[in-house]
Design a protein around this motif. Structure first.
Motif, PDB file in Angstrom:
ATOM      1  N   CYS A  10     -23.139   0.329   6.701  1.00  0.00           N
ATOM      2  CA  CYS A  10     -22.931  -0.996   7.261  1.00  0.00           C
ATOM      3  C   CYS A  10     -21.725  -0.953   8.209  1.00  0.00           C
ATOM      4  O   CYS A  10     -20.992   0.018   8.230  1.00  0.00           O
ATOM      5  CB  CYS A  10     -22.719  -2.050   6.170  1.00  0.00           C
ATOM      6  SG  CYS A  10     -24.079  -2.139   5.001  1.00  0.00           S
ATOM      7  N   PRO A  11     -21.534  -1.980   9.010  1.00  0.00           N
ATOM      8  CA  PRO A  11     -20.428  -1.924   9.984  1.00  0.00           C
ATOM      9  C   PRO A  11     -19.073  -2.205   9.344  1.00  0.00           C
ATOM     10  O   PRO A  11     -18.331  -3.081   9.770  1.00  0.00           O
ATOM     11  CB  PRO A  11     -20.820  -3.029  10.973  1.00  0.00           C
ATOM     12  CG  PRO A  11     -21.545  -4.020  10.149  1.00  0.00           C
ATOM     13  CD  PRO A  11     -22.323  -3.215   9.131  1.00  0.00           C
ATOM     14  N   VAL A  42     -12.929   2.913   5.158  1.00  0.00           N
ATOM     15  CA  VAL A  42     -14.083   2.144   4.674  1.00  0.00           C
ATOM     16  C   VAL A  42     -13.595   0.907   3.919  1.00  0.00           C
ATOM     17  O   VAL A  42     -12.790   1.012   2.992  1.00  0.00           O
ATOM     18  CB  VAL A  42     -14.976   3.000   3.756  1.00  0.00           C
ATOM     19  CG1 VAL A  42     -16.170   2.176   3.270  1.00  0.00           C
ATOM     20  CG2 VAL A  42     -15.455   4.246   4.492  1.00  0.00           C
ATOM     21  N   LEU A  43     -14.111  -0.248   4.318  1.00  0.00           N
ATOM     22  CA  LEU A  43     -13.802  -1.514   3.655  1.00  0.00           C
ATOM     23  C   LEU A  43     -15.006  -1.986   2.849  1.00  0.00           C
ATOM     24  O   LEU A  43     -16.131  -1.507   3.047  1.00  0.00           O
ATOM     25  CB  LEU A  43     -13.462  -2.595   4.689  1.00  0.00           C
ATOM     26  CG  LEU A  43     -12.431  -2.300   5.772  1.00  0.00           C
ATOM     27  CD1 LEU A  43     -12.220  -3.545   6.632  1.00  0.00           C
ATOM     28  CD2 LEU A  43     -11.120  -1.841   5.180  1.00  0.00           C
ATOM     29  N   SER A  44     -14.770  -2.954   1.971  1.00  0.00           N
ATOM     30  CA  SER A  44     -15.885  -3.654   1.337  1.00  0.00           C
ATOM     31  C   SER A  44     -15.743  -5.139   1.631  1.00  0.00           C
ATOM     32  O   SER A  44     -14.653  -5.698   1.541  1.00  0.00           O
ATOM     33  CB  SER A  44     -15.927  -3.410  -0.177  1.00  0.00           C
ATOM     34  OG  SER A  44     -14.791  -3.950  -0.822  1.00  0.00           O
ATOM     35  N   ALA A 111      -3.503   2.627   6.607  1.00  0.00           N
ATOM     36  CA  ALA A 111      -4.677   3.202   7.247  1.00  0.00           C
ATOM     37  C   ALA A 111      -5.537   2.122   7.894  1.00  0.00           C
ATOM     38  O   ALA A 111      -6.035   2.289   9.017  1.00  0.00           O
ATOM     39  CB  ALA A 111      -5.494   3.991   6.226  1.00  0.00           C
ATOM     40  N   ALA A 112      -5.716   1.007   7.195  1.00  0.00           N
ATOM     41  CA  ALA A 112      -6.521  -0.088   7.748  1.00  0.00           C
ATOM     42  C   ALA A 112      -5.874  -0.665   9.001  1.00  0.00           C
ATOM     43  O   ALA A 112      -6.565  -1.013   9.969  1.00  0.00           O
ATOM     44  CB  ALA A 112      -6.707  -1.181   6.698  1.00  0.00           C
ATOM     45  N   PHE A 149     -11.373  -9.213   0.798  1.00  0.00           N
ATOM     46  CA  PHE A 149     -11.998  -7.927   1.096  1.00  0.00           C
ATOM     47  C   PHE A 149     -11.180  -6.855   0.395  1.00  0.00           C
ATOM     48  O   PHE A 149     -10.145  -7.139  -0.213  1.00  0.00           O
ATOM     49  CB  PHE A 149     -12.035  -7.674   2.608  1.00  0.00           C
ATOM     50  CG  PHE A 149     -10.721  -7.243   3.186  1.00  0.00           C
ATOM     51  CD1 PHE A 149     -10.505  -5.928   3.548  1.00  0.00           C
ATOM     52  CD2 PHE A 149      -9.670  -8.149   3.344  1.00  0.00           C
ATOM     53  CE1 PHE A 149      -9.288  -5.515   4.055  1.00  0.00           C
ATOM     54  CE2 PHE A 149      -8.450  -7.747   3.861  1.00  0.00           C
ATOM     55  CZ  PHE A 149      -8.251  -6.422   4.214  1.00  0.00           C
ATOM     56  N   ALA A 150     -11.633  -5.614   0.477  1.00  0.00           N
ATOM     57  CA  ALA A 150     -10.879  -4.504  -0.115  1.00  0.00           C
ATOM     58  C   ALA A 150     -10.975  -3.285   0.786  1.00  0.00           C
ATOM     59  O   ALA A 150     -11.962  -3.101   1.504  1.00  0.00           O
ATOM     60  CB  ALA A 150     -11.416  -4.173  -1.510  1.00  0.00           C
ATOM     61  N   ILE A 151      -9.941  -2.466   0.739  1.00  0.00           N
ATOM     62  CA  ILE A 151      -9.931  -1.178   1.438  1.00  0.00           C
ATOM     63  C   ILE A 151     -10.290  -0.136   0.392  1.00  0.00           C
ATOM     64  O   ILE A 151      -9.575   0.024  -0.604  1.00  0.00           O
ATOM     65  CB  ILE A 151      -8.545  -0.895   2.042  1.00  0.00           C
ATOM     66  CG1 ILE A 151      -8.102  -2.056   2.934  1.00  0.00           C
ATOM     67  CG2 ILE A 151      -8.557   0.420   2.830  1.00  0.00           C
ATOM     68  CD1 ILE A 151      -6.604  -2.146   3.131  1.00  0.00           C
ATOM     69  N   ARG A 152     -11.389   0.548   0.600  1.00  0.00           N
ATOM     70  CA  ARG A 152     -11.937   1.377  -0.474  1.00  0.00           C
ATOM     71  C   ARG A 152     -11.666   2.868  -0.344  1.00  0.00           C
ATOM     72  O   ARG A 152     -11.461   3.559  -1.338  1.00  0.00           O
ATOM     73  CB  ARG A 152     -13.458   1.163  -0.560  1.00  0.00           C
ATOM     74  CG  ARG A 152     -13.858  -0.248  -0.946  1.00  0.00           C
ATOM     75  CD  ARG A 152     -13.372  -0.592  -2.334  1.00  0.00           C
ATOM     76  NE  ARG A 152     -13.806  -1.931  -2.748  1.00  0.00           N
ATOM     77  CZ  ARG A 152     -13.439  -2.508  -3.881  1.00  0.00           C
ATOM     78  NH1 ARG A 152     -12.639  -1.869  -4.709  1.00  0.00           N
ATOM     79  NH2 ARG A 152     -13.848  -3.717  -4.184  1.00  0.00           N
TER      80      ARG A 152
END
Length: 253
Positions: A10-11, A42-44, A111-112, A149-152
């Motif tokens: 997913c984006p 990668v985020l969620s 990182a995000a 949201f979360a940074i995974r």
């Protein structure tokens, strides 16, 4: 490479050069790769809970996991990487992973920010800060989802150099005023339990009622909650360190 991965996960993945990350951190936190090495953050999104986590629980309802969310994320990313890049060496670091000395394998919020995914608001972003010598921890805000949201994970593609075609884009500054930033950091540091900091801006989506119940429940009691929902084996309890519990509730839930 980034486009291929984005389509399969997913984006919610953002490309970054290791050099961008290392440039804003002291040497003790540097990642040991060439500065042009390609990585992906990668985020969620808020919808992850219903679209990914609940189906995961339905498939694995008879299996015990230390942390079902961590296991769900790990299984999903591992499967995606192996299918998308079967011949590529990819180092995967998850938000919850620590070195033996308890230092995080990577700083997720930094990182995000350098990837342009979410703005990492810190004490230094507040002019004439009102807190004196008091330490105020920073927090990331997403331009679409606010704090919901979360940074995974961080994926590092060994031997893949991004080159000049990958240009760094700054994250969207959606909490622009000093007053808002003071409110955000005070809410996050002093009243994080009420989650008000997540609504510092109007978000397109937020956690569902069931998702809020899950992440509001102390980690040690979540197995009982899942059992009540019909997803957890009888008698299974989660075991997590105090540090992991704090991270899950405050930063990455």
């Amino acid at each position: 490479t980034p486009n291929h991965f984005s389509k399969s996960l997913c984006p919610l993945s953002f490309s970054v050069q290791i050099g961008w990350y290392n440039a804003v951190l002291p040497p003790s936190f540097h990642l040991p790769y060439h500065e042009d090495t390609l990585a992906v953050v990668v985020l969620s999104a808020p919808a992850m809970f219903e679209k990914l986590f609940i189906p995961f629980l339905q498939r694995h309802r008879r299996e015990a996991a230390r942390d079902p969310v961590d296991q769900c994320v790990s299984d999903t990313i591992s499967s995606c990487v192996s299918q998308s890049f079967p011949k590529q060496e990819v180092d995967v670091m998850y938000d919850y992973e620590m070195h033996p000395n308890r230092k995080p394998k990577f700083l997720a919020q930094t990182a995000a920010h350098v990837a342009g995914a979410a703005y990492y608001y810190q004490q230094c972003d507040v002019p004439n800060q009102p807190w004196g010598s008091k330490k105020m921890f920073g927090v990331c805000i997403h331009p679409r989802w606010g704090g919901w949201f979360a940074i995974r994970a961080l994926l590092v593609f060994r031997g893949v150099e991004s080159g000049a075609e990958l240009q760094q884009a700054p994250p969207v500054d959606s909490v622009g005023s000093r007053q808002q930033r003071v409110e955000l950091l005070e809410s996050f540091n002093l009243h994080w339990q009420d989650w008000a900091y997540r609504d510092i801006i109007r978000s397109e989506d937020s956690y569902s009622p069931r998702q809020r119940e899950y992440f509001s429940t102390p980690p040690g009691q979540r197995a009982t909650l899942l059992q009540r929902w019909g997803f957890s084996p009888e008698g299974h309890t989660q075991t997590q360190t105090v540090l992991n519990e704090t991270e899950k509730i405050i930063k990455l839930s």
